[in-house]
Design a protein around this motif. Structure first.
Motif, mmCIF file in Angstrom:
data_model
loop_
_atom_site.group_PDB
_atom_site.id
_atom_site.type_symbol
_atom_site.label_atom_id
_atom_site.label_comp_id
_atom_site.label_asym_id
_atom_site.label_seq_id
_atom_site.Cartn_x
_atom_site.Cartn_y
_atom_site.Cartn_z
ATOM 1 N N LYS A 198 0.828 -1.165 0.019
ATOM 2 C CA LYS A 198 0.044 -0.039 0.114
ATOM 3 C C LYS A 198 0.880 1.258 0.058
ATOM 4 O O LYS A 198 1.646 1.421 -0.860
ATOM 5 N N SER A 199 0.671 2.038 0.932
ATOM 6 C CA SER A 199 1.512 3.326 1.032
ATOM 7 C C SER A 199 2.849 3.119 1.952
ATOM 8 O O SER A 199 3.593 4.139 2.255
ATOM 9 N N SER A 200 3.142 2.163 2.585
ATOM 10 C CA SER A 200 4.347 1.957 3.375
ATOM 11 C C SER A 200 5.573 1.363 2.468
ATOM 12 O O SER A 200 5.387 0.643 1.478
ATOM 13 N N ILE A 201 6.711 2.125 2.883
ATOM 14 C CA ILE A 201 7.955 1.682 2.053
ATOM 15 C C ILE A 201 8.998 1.262 3.251
ATOM 16 O O ILE A 201 9.109 2.055 4.102
ATOM 17 N N ALA A 202 9.612 0.217 3.088
ATOM 18 C CA ALA A 202 10.460 -0.300 4.111
ATOM 19 C C ALA A 202 11.858 -0.370 3.334
ATOM 20 O O ALA A 202 12.034 -1.304 2.106
ATOM 21 N N VAL A 203 12.770 0.255 3.559
ATOM 22 C CA VAL A 203 14.254 0.424 2.937
ATOM 23 C C VAL A 203 15.251 -0.775 4.035
ATOM 24 O O VAL A 203 15.395 -0.245 5.149
ATOM 25 N N ALA A 204 15.697 -1.713 3.262
ATOM 26 C CA ALA A 204 16.686 -2.612 4.171
ATOM 27 C C ALA A 204 18.094 -2.486 3.647
ATOM 28 O O ALA A 204 18.254 -2.637 2.467
ATOM 29 N N GLN A 205 19.003 -2.583 4.571
ATOM 30 C CA GLN A 205 20.419 -2.414 4.238
ATOM 31 C C GLN A 205 21.001 -3.869 4.991
ATOM 32 O O GLN A 205 20.930 -3.864 6.116
ATOM 33 N N CYS A 206 21.623 -4.730 4.051
ATOM 34 C CA CYS A 206 22.043 -5.969 4.426
ATOM 35 C C CYS A 206 23.662 -5.755 4.192
ATOM 36 O O CYS A 206 24.047 -5.523 3.325
ATOM 37 N N GLN A 207 24.277 -6.233 5.518
ATOM 38 C CA GLN A 207 25.761 -6.174 5.338
ATOM 39 C C GLN A 207 26.126 -7.220 6.059
ATOM 40 O O GLN A 207 25.566 -7.923 6.957
ATOM 41 N N LYS A 208 27.508 -7.692 5.777
ATOM 42 C CA LYS A 208 28.060 -8.882 6.804
ATOM 43 C C LYS A 208 28.330 -8.586 8.155
ATOM 44 O O LYS A 208 28.545 -7.250 8.647
ATOM 45 N N GLY A 209 27.960 -9.235 8.878
ATOM 46 C CA GLY A 209 27.549 -8.923 10.279
ATOM 47 C C GLY A 209 27.644 -10.191 11.201
ATOM 48 O O GLY A 209 27.947 -11.634 10.751
ATOM 49 N N LYS A 210 26.831 -10.111 12.326
ATOM 50 C CA LYS A 210 26.351 -11.373 13.359
ATOM 51 C C LYS A 210 25.099 -11.369 13.568
ATOM 52 O O LYS A 210 24.714 -12.065 14.791
ATOM 53 N N GLY A 211 24.284 -11.295 12.648
ATOM 54 C CA GLY A 211 22.874 -11.634 12.750
ATOM 55 C C GLY A 211 22.026 -10.662 13.458
ATOM 56 O O GLY A 211 20.870 -10.980 14.040
ATOM 57 N N LEU A 212 22.280 -9.383 13.528
ATOM 58 C CA LEU A 212 21.633 -8.262 14.124
ATOM 59 C C LEU A 212 20.285 -7.921 12.992
ATOM 60 O O LEU A 212 20.838 -7.599 11.998
ATOM 61 N N MET A 213 19.238 -7.678 13.674
ATOM 62 C CA MET A 213 18.160 -7.149 12.669
ATOM 63 C C MET A 213 17.467 -6.016 13.630
ATOM 64 O O MET A 213 16.974 -6.251 14.757
ATOM 65 N N LYS A 214 17.285 -4.865 12.920
ATOM 66 C CA LYS A 214 16.537 -3.767 13.691
ATOM 67 C C LYS A 214 15.696 -2.904 12.749
ATOM 68 O O LYS A 214 16.021 -2.942 11.445
ATOM 69 N N VAL A 215 14.519 -2.764 13.231
ATOM 70 C CA VAL A 215 13.416 -1.782 12.387
ATOM 71 C C VAL A 215 13.642 -0.449 13.154
ATOM 72 O O VAL A 215 13.078 -0.374 14.059
ATOM 73 N N ASN A 216 13.904 0.711 12.366
ATOM 74 C CA ASN A 216 13.998 2.006 12.820
ATOM 75 C C ASN A 216 14.665 1.972 13.997
ATOM 76 O O ASN A 216 14.431 2.663 15.070
ATOM 77 N N GLY A 217 15.783 1.252 14.308
ATOM 78 C CA GLY A 217 16.645 1.305 15.722
ATOM 79 C C GLY A 217 16.069 0.185 16.724
ATOM 80 O O GLY A 217 16.696 0.150 17.903
ATOM 81 N N VAL A 218 14.997 -0.375 16.596
ATOM 82 C CA VAL A 218 14.362 -1.292 17.369
ATOM 83 C C VAL A 218 14.743 -2.454 17.145
ATOM 84 O O VAL A 218 14.309 -3.038 15.779
ATOM 85 N N PRO A 219 15.222 -3.671 17.881
ATOM 86 C CA PRO A 219 15.130 -4.976 17.745
ATOM 87 C C PRO A 219 14.012 -5.613 17.275
ATOM 88 O O PRO A 219 12.990 -5.193 17.461
ATOM 89 N N ILE A 220 14.060 -6.484 15.993
ATOM 90 C CA ILE A 220 12.879 -6.766 15.544
ATOM 91 C C ILE A 220 12.038 -7.785 16.312
ATOM 92 O O ILE A 220 10.646 -7.782 16.132
ATOM 93 N N GLU A 221 12.520 -8.368 17.415
ATOM 94 C CA GLU A 221 11.672 -9.064 18.482
ATOM 95 C C GLU A 221 10.522 -8.145 19.411
ATOM 96 O O GLU A 221 9.550 -8.668 19.671
ATOM 97 N N LEU A 222 10.860 -6.873 19.466
ATOM 98 C CA LEU A 222 10.043 -6.019 20.008
ATOM 99 C C LEU A 222 9.025 -5.039 19.217
ATOM 100 O O LEU A 222 8.410 -4.465 19.709
ATOM 101 N N ILE A 223 9.094 -5.445 17.880
ATOM 102 C CA ILE A 223 7.914 -4.746 16.972
ATOM 103 C C ILE A 223 6.626 -5.144 17.482
ATOM 104 O O ILE A 223 6.240 -6.231 17.695
ATOM 105 N N GLN A 224 5.693 -4.288 17.625
ATOM 106 C CA GLN A 224 4.417 -4.140 17.769
ATOM 107 C C GLN A 224 3.371 -4.199 16.318
ATOM 108 O O GLN A 224 4.249 -3.505 15.457
ATOM 109 N N PRO A 225 2.342 -4.770 16.381
ATOM 110 C CA PRO A 225 1.448 -5.537 17.396
ATOM 111 C C PRO A 225 2.077 -6.929 17.401
ATOM 112 O O PRO A 225 2.723 -7.535 16.527
#
Length: 154
Positions: free
Chosen positions: A25-52
Motif C-alpha cells: 500500500k503506502s508503506s515503504i521499508a528500506v533494508a540495508q544488508c551487510q556482513k555481520g553477526k545476525g543483528l536485525m533492527k527496524v527503525n533502531g528497535v530490535p525486530i523481536e520488540l516490534i508491535q503488534p
C-alpha cells in the motif's frame, strides 16, 4: 583520492552492503544488508520488540523459512515509513526477504541465491514481489472512490 575506498560506517566499506526495499500500500521499508553477526533492527528497535505482537509471526516468516543460520552472518537494518501497522509489517518482511536474496546474489553465489528465492516463492509470492494494488482516488459527486450521493425522486 583515486585509490582510497569510500567508507560507509565504522570499518565497513560501501562494497559489502546491499540495499533493497519492500512495499505494501503506502508503506515503504528500506533494508540495508551487510556482513555481520545476525543483528536485525527496524527503525533502531530490535525486530523481536516490534508491535503488534500478533503480527510478529508474519515478520519472522522469512527467517523461519530459510533458517536462522542464513541470517546469522548478516546484519539487516530497516527503515520503514508510511501506511498503517499491518502494511508496515508486510513491507518489512518483503524488504528482509529481498535483502537476503540480493546479498546472496552479490556476495555468496548464484546457486544458493536461486535456492533461497525458490523457497520463498513457493511459500508466499508477496515475500519477493510487490503487491501492485493501491488505493483508488476519490471522485466528485460522492463520498469515496465508488460511492455516490443518494438520490431521492419524491
Amino acid at each position: 583520492r583515486p585509490g582510497k575506498k569510500k567508507t560507509y560506517h565504522k570499518n565497513h566499506t560501501m562494497n559489502d552492503i546491499v540495499q533493497t526495499f519492500g512495499r505494501k500500500k503506502s508503506s515503504i521499508a528500506v533494508a540495508q544488508c551487510q556482513k555481520g553477526k545476525g543483528l536485525m533492527k527496524v527503525n533502531g528497535v530490535p525486530i523481536e520488540l516490534i508491535q503488534p505482537q500478533i503480527l510478529q509471526y508474519k515478520l519472522f516468516e522469512p527467517i523461519l523459512l530459510l533458517g536462522k543460520d542464513k541470517y546469522a552472518q548478516v546484519d539487516i537494518r530497516i527503515r520503514v515509513r508510511g501506511g498503517g501497522q499491518v502494511s508496515q509489517i508486510y513491507a518489512i518482511r518483503q524488504a528482509i526477504s529481498k535483502a537476503l536474496v540480493a546479498y546472496y546474489q552479490k556476495y555468496v553465489d548464484e546457486a544458493q541465491k536461486s535456492e533461497l528465492k525458490d523457497i520463498l516463492m513457493r511459500y508466499d509470492r508477496s515475500l519477493l514481489v510487490s503487491d501492485p494494488r493501491r488505493q483508488e482516488s476519490k471522485k466528485f459527486g460522492g463520498h469515496g472512490a465508488r460511492a455516490r450521493k443518494q438520490k431521492s425522486y419524491r
